[in-house]
Design an enzyme around this catalytic site. Structure first.
Site, short mmCIF file in Angstrom:
data_model
loop_
_atom_site.label_atom_id
_atom_site.label_comp_id
_atom_site.label_asym_id
_atom_site.label_seq_id
_atom_site.Cartn_x
_atom_site.Cartn_y
_atom_site.Cartn_z
N GLY A 284 -12.64 -35.87 25.06
CA GLY A 284 -12.40 -36.33 26.42
C GLY A 284 -13.47 -37.31 26.89
O GLY A 284 -14.45 -37.57 26.18
N LYS B 239 -7.58 -26.39 29.68
CA LYS B 239 -7.97 -27.50 28.83
C LYS B 239 -6.74 -28.06 28.12
O LYS B 239 -5.71 -27.41 28.04
CB LYS B 239 -8.98 -27.04 27.78
CG LYS B 239 -10.32 -26.65 28.38
CD LYS B 239 -11.36 -26.28 27.33
CE LYS B 239 -11.40 -27.24 26.19
NZ LYS B 239 -11.58 -28.66 26.57
N GLY C 168 -5.93 -31.61 28.54
CA GLY C 168 -5.54 -32.89 29.13
C GLY C 168 -5.63 -34.03 28.12
O GLY C 168 -4.91 -35.02 28.21
N GLU D 88 -9.60 -27.47 19.83
CA GLU D 88 -10.69 -27.05 20.75
C GLU D 88 -10.81 -25.53 20.75
O GLU D 88 -11.91 -24.98 20.73
CB GLU D 88 -10.41 -27.57 22.16
CG GLU D 88 -10.55 -29.08 22.25
CD GLU D 88 -10.10 -29.67 23.57
OE1 GLU D 88 -10.45 -30.83 23.83
OE2 GLU D 88 -9.41 -28.99 24.34
N LYS E 91 -13.71 -30.47 39.03
CA LYS E 91 -12.99 -29.56 38.13
C LYS E 91 -13.13 -28.09 38.54
O LYS E 91 -12.43 -27.23 37.99
CB LYS E 91 -13.51 -29.72 36.69
CG LYS E 91 -13.53 -31.16 36.16
CD LYS E 91 -12.15 -31.66 35.87
CE LYS E 91 -12.10 -33.05 35.27
NZ LYS E 91 -12.64 -33.17 33.93
C1 5RP Z 1 -9.06 -32.44 25.97
C2 5RP Z 1 -9.68 -31.60 27.01
C3 5RP Z 1 -10.74 -32.22 27.86
O1 5RP Z 1 -11.90 -31.48 27.74
C4 5RP Z 1 -10.28 -32.23 29.28
O2 5RP Z 1 -9.03 -32.89 29.35
C5 5RP Z 1 -11.29 -32.93 30.19
O3 5RP Z 1 -11.32 -34.29 29.89
P1 5RP Z 1 -12.22 -35.32 30.68
O4 5RP Z 1 -13.63 -35.04 30.34
O5 5RP Z 1 -11.73 -36.67 30.20
O6 5RP Z 1 -11.93 -35.13 32.15
O7 5RP Z 1 -9.37 -30.45 27.19
O8 5RP Z 1 -7.99 -31.81 25.33
#
Ligand code: 5RP
Length: 223
Positions: free
Chosen positions: A29, A94, A96, A103, A121
Site C-alpha cells: 500500500g 485490510k 484495499g 498479508e 483510519k
Molecule cells: C493492502 C492493504 C493496505 O494496507 C491498506 O489498503 C492501506 O493502504 P494505504 O496505506 O494505501 O492506505 O491492506 O491490501
C-alpha cells in the site's frame, strides 16, 4: 500536515521496530511504500524481507533489498503493514490494495504486527470501509447472496472493466454496509463459507502496535 506527509512520518517511525540481522515482513500500500523507502536506509543491517505482494516485491528489489519466499524463512520477528481501518483493540480491515491473503499469511508467520496508518483510519466500529474478501470466482454470486443475508452489499472489484485478478489468481468482493461488532466471530464465520479464500478482517492476527500519524506527530497505540 497532508495525508501523504503523515504516511511518511509513520513509515519512518516503523524503522525502530525492525530487528537488525533478521528478516522483516513487509505489507502493501501507499503507507508501506513510505516504509520501504525508509527501510532502504538500513538495508545492510537486515537479512532481507518477505513481501505480501508483487508490487511490494518490485519496490523492495529495486531498492536493493533481498526478498525471500515465506517458505524459506521461519518465524518473522516483525511485520509492518498498513490498514484500511483499525479500531481501539487493534482489529483491522485490510485488503484495499488487494493483497489481503498474502498479508494474512505473513501476519500469521510474524511475532508482532506493527500497523502504520494515518489518523483517518482509526474507527470506533469496523465496517464503514467495505470489507474486501478474496473469493474463488465460481462462488461469487452465492457469496454475494450470503453477504446480503447479513445486510451487506457485495460488489466484485473491477479493474479496466473486468473483475480484478489478485496475485493469487482469484477475485475480490468489497462488502459495504456491515457494522462489525465482533470481529473475531465475523472473521471465523466468514472464513468457513465455501469459496472464501480470505476475509479482510484481521482479528485473529491483529496489530500489536499501531503507529498513527496525527497532526501532533506519531501516536503509538499498543494493544
Ligand atoms: C493492502 C492493504 C493496505 O494496507 C491498506 O489498503 C492501506 O493502504 P494505504 O496505506 O494505501 O492506505 O491492506 O491490501
Amino acid at each position: 500536515m497532508t495525508q501523504d506527509e503523515l504516511k511518511g512520518l509513520v513509515g519512518q517511525a516503523a524503522l525502530q521496530y525492525v530487528v537488525p540481522g533478521h528478516i522483516v515482513g513487509v505489507g502493501t500500500g501507499s503507507t508501506v511504500n513510505r516504509f520501504i523507502d525508509a527501510l532502504a536506509g538500513m538495508k545492510d543491517r537486515i537479512a532481507g524481507a518477505v513481501s505480501s505482494s508483487l508490487a511490494s516485491t518490485a519496490r523492495l528489489e529495486a531498492l536493493g533489498i533481498r526478498v525471500f519466499d515465506a517458505n524459506e524463512v521461519g518465524e518473522i520477528p516483525v511485520y509492518v503493514d498498513g490498514a484500511d481501518e483499525i479500531d481501539g483493540r487493534g482489529f483491522m480491515i485490510k485488503g484495499g490494495g488487494a493483497a489481503l491473503t498474502r498479508e494474512k499469511i505473513i501476519a500469521a508467520q510474524s511475532a508482532r504486527f506493527v500497523c502504520i496508518a494515518d489518523e483517518s483510519k482509526l474507527v470506533g466500529v469496523l465496517g464503514r470501509y467495505p470489507v474486501p474478501v478474496e473469493v474463488i470466482p465460481m462462488a461469487t454470486q452465492r457469496l454475494v447472496r450470503q453477504f446480503a443475508a447479513l445486510g451487506g452489499t457485495a460488489q466484485v472489484r473491477q479493474r479496466d472493466g473486468q473483475p480484478l485478478v489478485t496475485d493469487n489468481g482469484q477475485h475480490l468482493l468489497d462488502v459495504a454496509g456491515l457494522a462489525i461488532a465482533d470481529p473475531l466471530r465475523f472473521e471465523s464465520d466468514v472464513n468457513q463459507w465455501p469459496g472464501v479464500v480470505t476475509v479482510g478482517v484481521f482479528a485473529w492476527h491483529k496489530a500489536a502496535v499501531c503507529l498513527l500519524g496525527t497532526a501532533g506527530g506519531v501516536r503509538t497505540l499498543a494493544f
